[in-house]
Design an enzyme around this catalytic site. Structure first.
Site, PDB file in Angstrom:
ATOM      1  CE1 TYR A 166      44.973   8.043  23.761  1.00 53.39           C
ATOM      2  CE2 TYR A 166      43.141   6.347  23.609  1.00 53.39           C
ATOM      3  CZ  TYR A 166      43.722   7.802  23.342  1.00 53.39           C
ATOM      4  OH  TYR A 166      42.906   8.550  22.437  1.00 53.39           O
ATOM      5  CE  LYS A 203      43.129  11.028  24.617  1.00 52.86           C
ATOM      6  NZ  LYS A 203      43.503  12.483  24.341  1.00 52.86           N
ATOM      7  CB  SER A 259      39.603   8.311  23.370  1.00 49.64           C
ATOM      8  OG  SER A 259      39.312   7.372  22.926  1.00 49.64           O
TER       9      SER A 259
END
Length: 268
Positions: free
Chosen positions: A157, A161, A144
């Site tokens: 998150y 990533k 991402s």
């Protein structure tokens, strides 16, 4: 351009919708045989049924699931050439965005890392021996742009990533000499179920801004993220990049991070 994928065997996780579905469809169109992994199938995935597609119902929160996927690929198609670790984002039952560092608790962090990092670690660990038996392969990890430009939301998150990016770089160095290429694709905001499902990002941001969900996806989110294209990314646009990285036509591309983000990242 012939991507030279005919007859190659791929595993795609999170294959029932969104980017995973687009990746699965694209690889099938290029002649690959695909083990499509998801917790359950979908009408769109069922529509792709044929001799080159096998759906395996797995929950990647189960530590044994990645190993079962590789076993099935070997049983059905004789080996493994391509692994696309697409499954990620909110763990099952979780909605994002979450605002502020103090919002996620320890269990939230554990679930996020389990789904977005540890499941990938296990899948790669299971896939490498099978790829080495074929003389090499290609691993594409879906990361991402948030990993490269974190902010004050989704801390767990973005950290997971970022860890995935680091993992990918190390794997590319260790296994490149043995013929296994490892790369990441970093999408920006993609118009997938993360945004469109009830209770998803569009609804959460609509509640925070007082706008309706369609306005969020069509106008507000692209403006908030300063997307150069002025729109969310289409899943197929990510799938096309994944297919190229999976292809032998990308034989000298490893340890790279290809960004598909509508111009979200502005730095060099």
């Amino acid at each position: 351009m012939d991507l030279q994928l005919s007859g190659r065997v791929a595993i795609v996780t999170g294959a029932s919708k969104g980017m995973g579905l687009a990746i699965t469809r694209t690889l099938l169109e290029e002649g690959a045989r695909v083990v499509a992994a998801s917790r359950k199938s979908s009408p769109e995935l069922d529509a792709l049924a044929g001799p080159g597609l096998v759906h395996v119902a797995v929950d990647l929160m189960d530590p044994d699931a990645p190993g079962r996927l590789v076993e099935r690929a070997v049983e059905e198609f004789g080996g493994l050439d391509i692994l696309v670790n697409n499954a990620g984002g909110p763990p099952p039952g979780v909605s994002l965005p979450r605002f502020g560092f103090l919002t996620p608790n320890d269990d939230d962090w554990r679930q996020m890392f389990e789904f977005n990092l540890f499941a990938v670690v296990r899948a790669v660990r299971a896939a490498i021996p099978a790829m080495l038996e074929r003389g090499g392969g290609s691993i594409v990890n879906i990361s991402s742009t948030s990993a490269r430009q974190p902010g004050t939301m989704n801390y767990d998150y973005t950290a997971a990533k970022a860890g995935l990016n680091t993992l990918t770089k190390g794997l590319s160095q260790e296994f490149g000499p043995q013929g296994i290429r490892v790369n990441t694709v970093s999408p920006g905001p993609v118009r997938t179920a993360w945004w469109t499902e009830e209770g998803g990002a569009a609804d959460i941001l609509a509640g925070a801004t007082g706008a309706d969900r369609d306005a969020v996806m069509d106008t507000i989110a692209p403006e908030m993220m300063n997307l150069t294209t002025g729109r969310l990314v289409d899943p197929q646009e990510t799938a096309d990049v994944v297919a190229l990285l999976a292809s032998p036509r990308s034989a000298s591309t490893t340890g790279a991070d290809l960004v598909v983000d509508g111009g979200f990242l502005k730095e060099l």
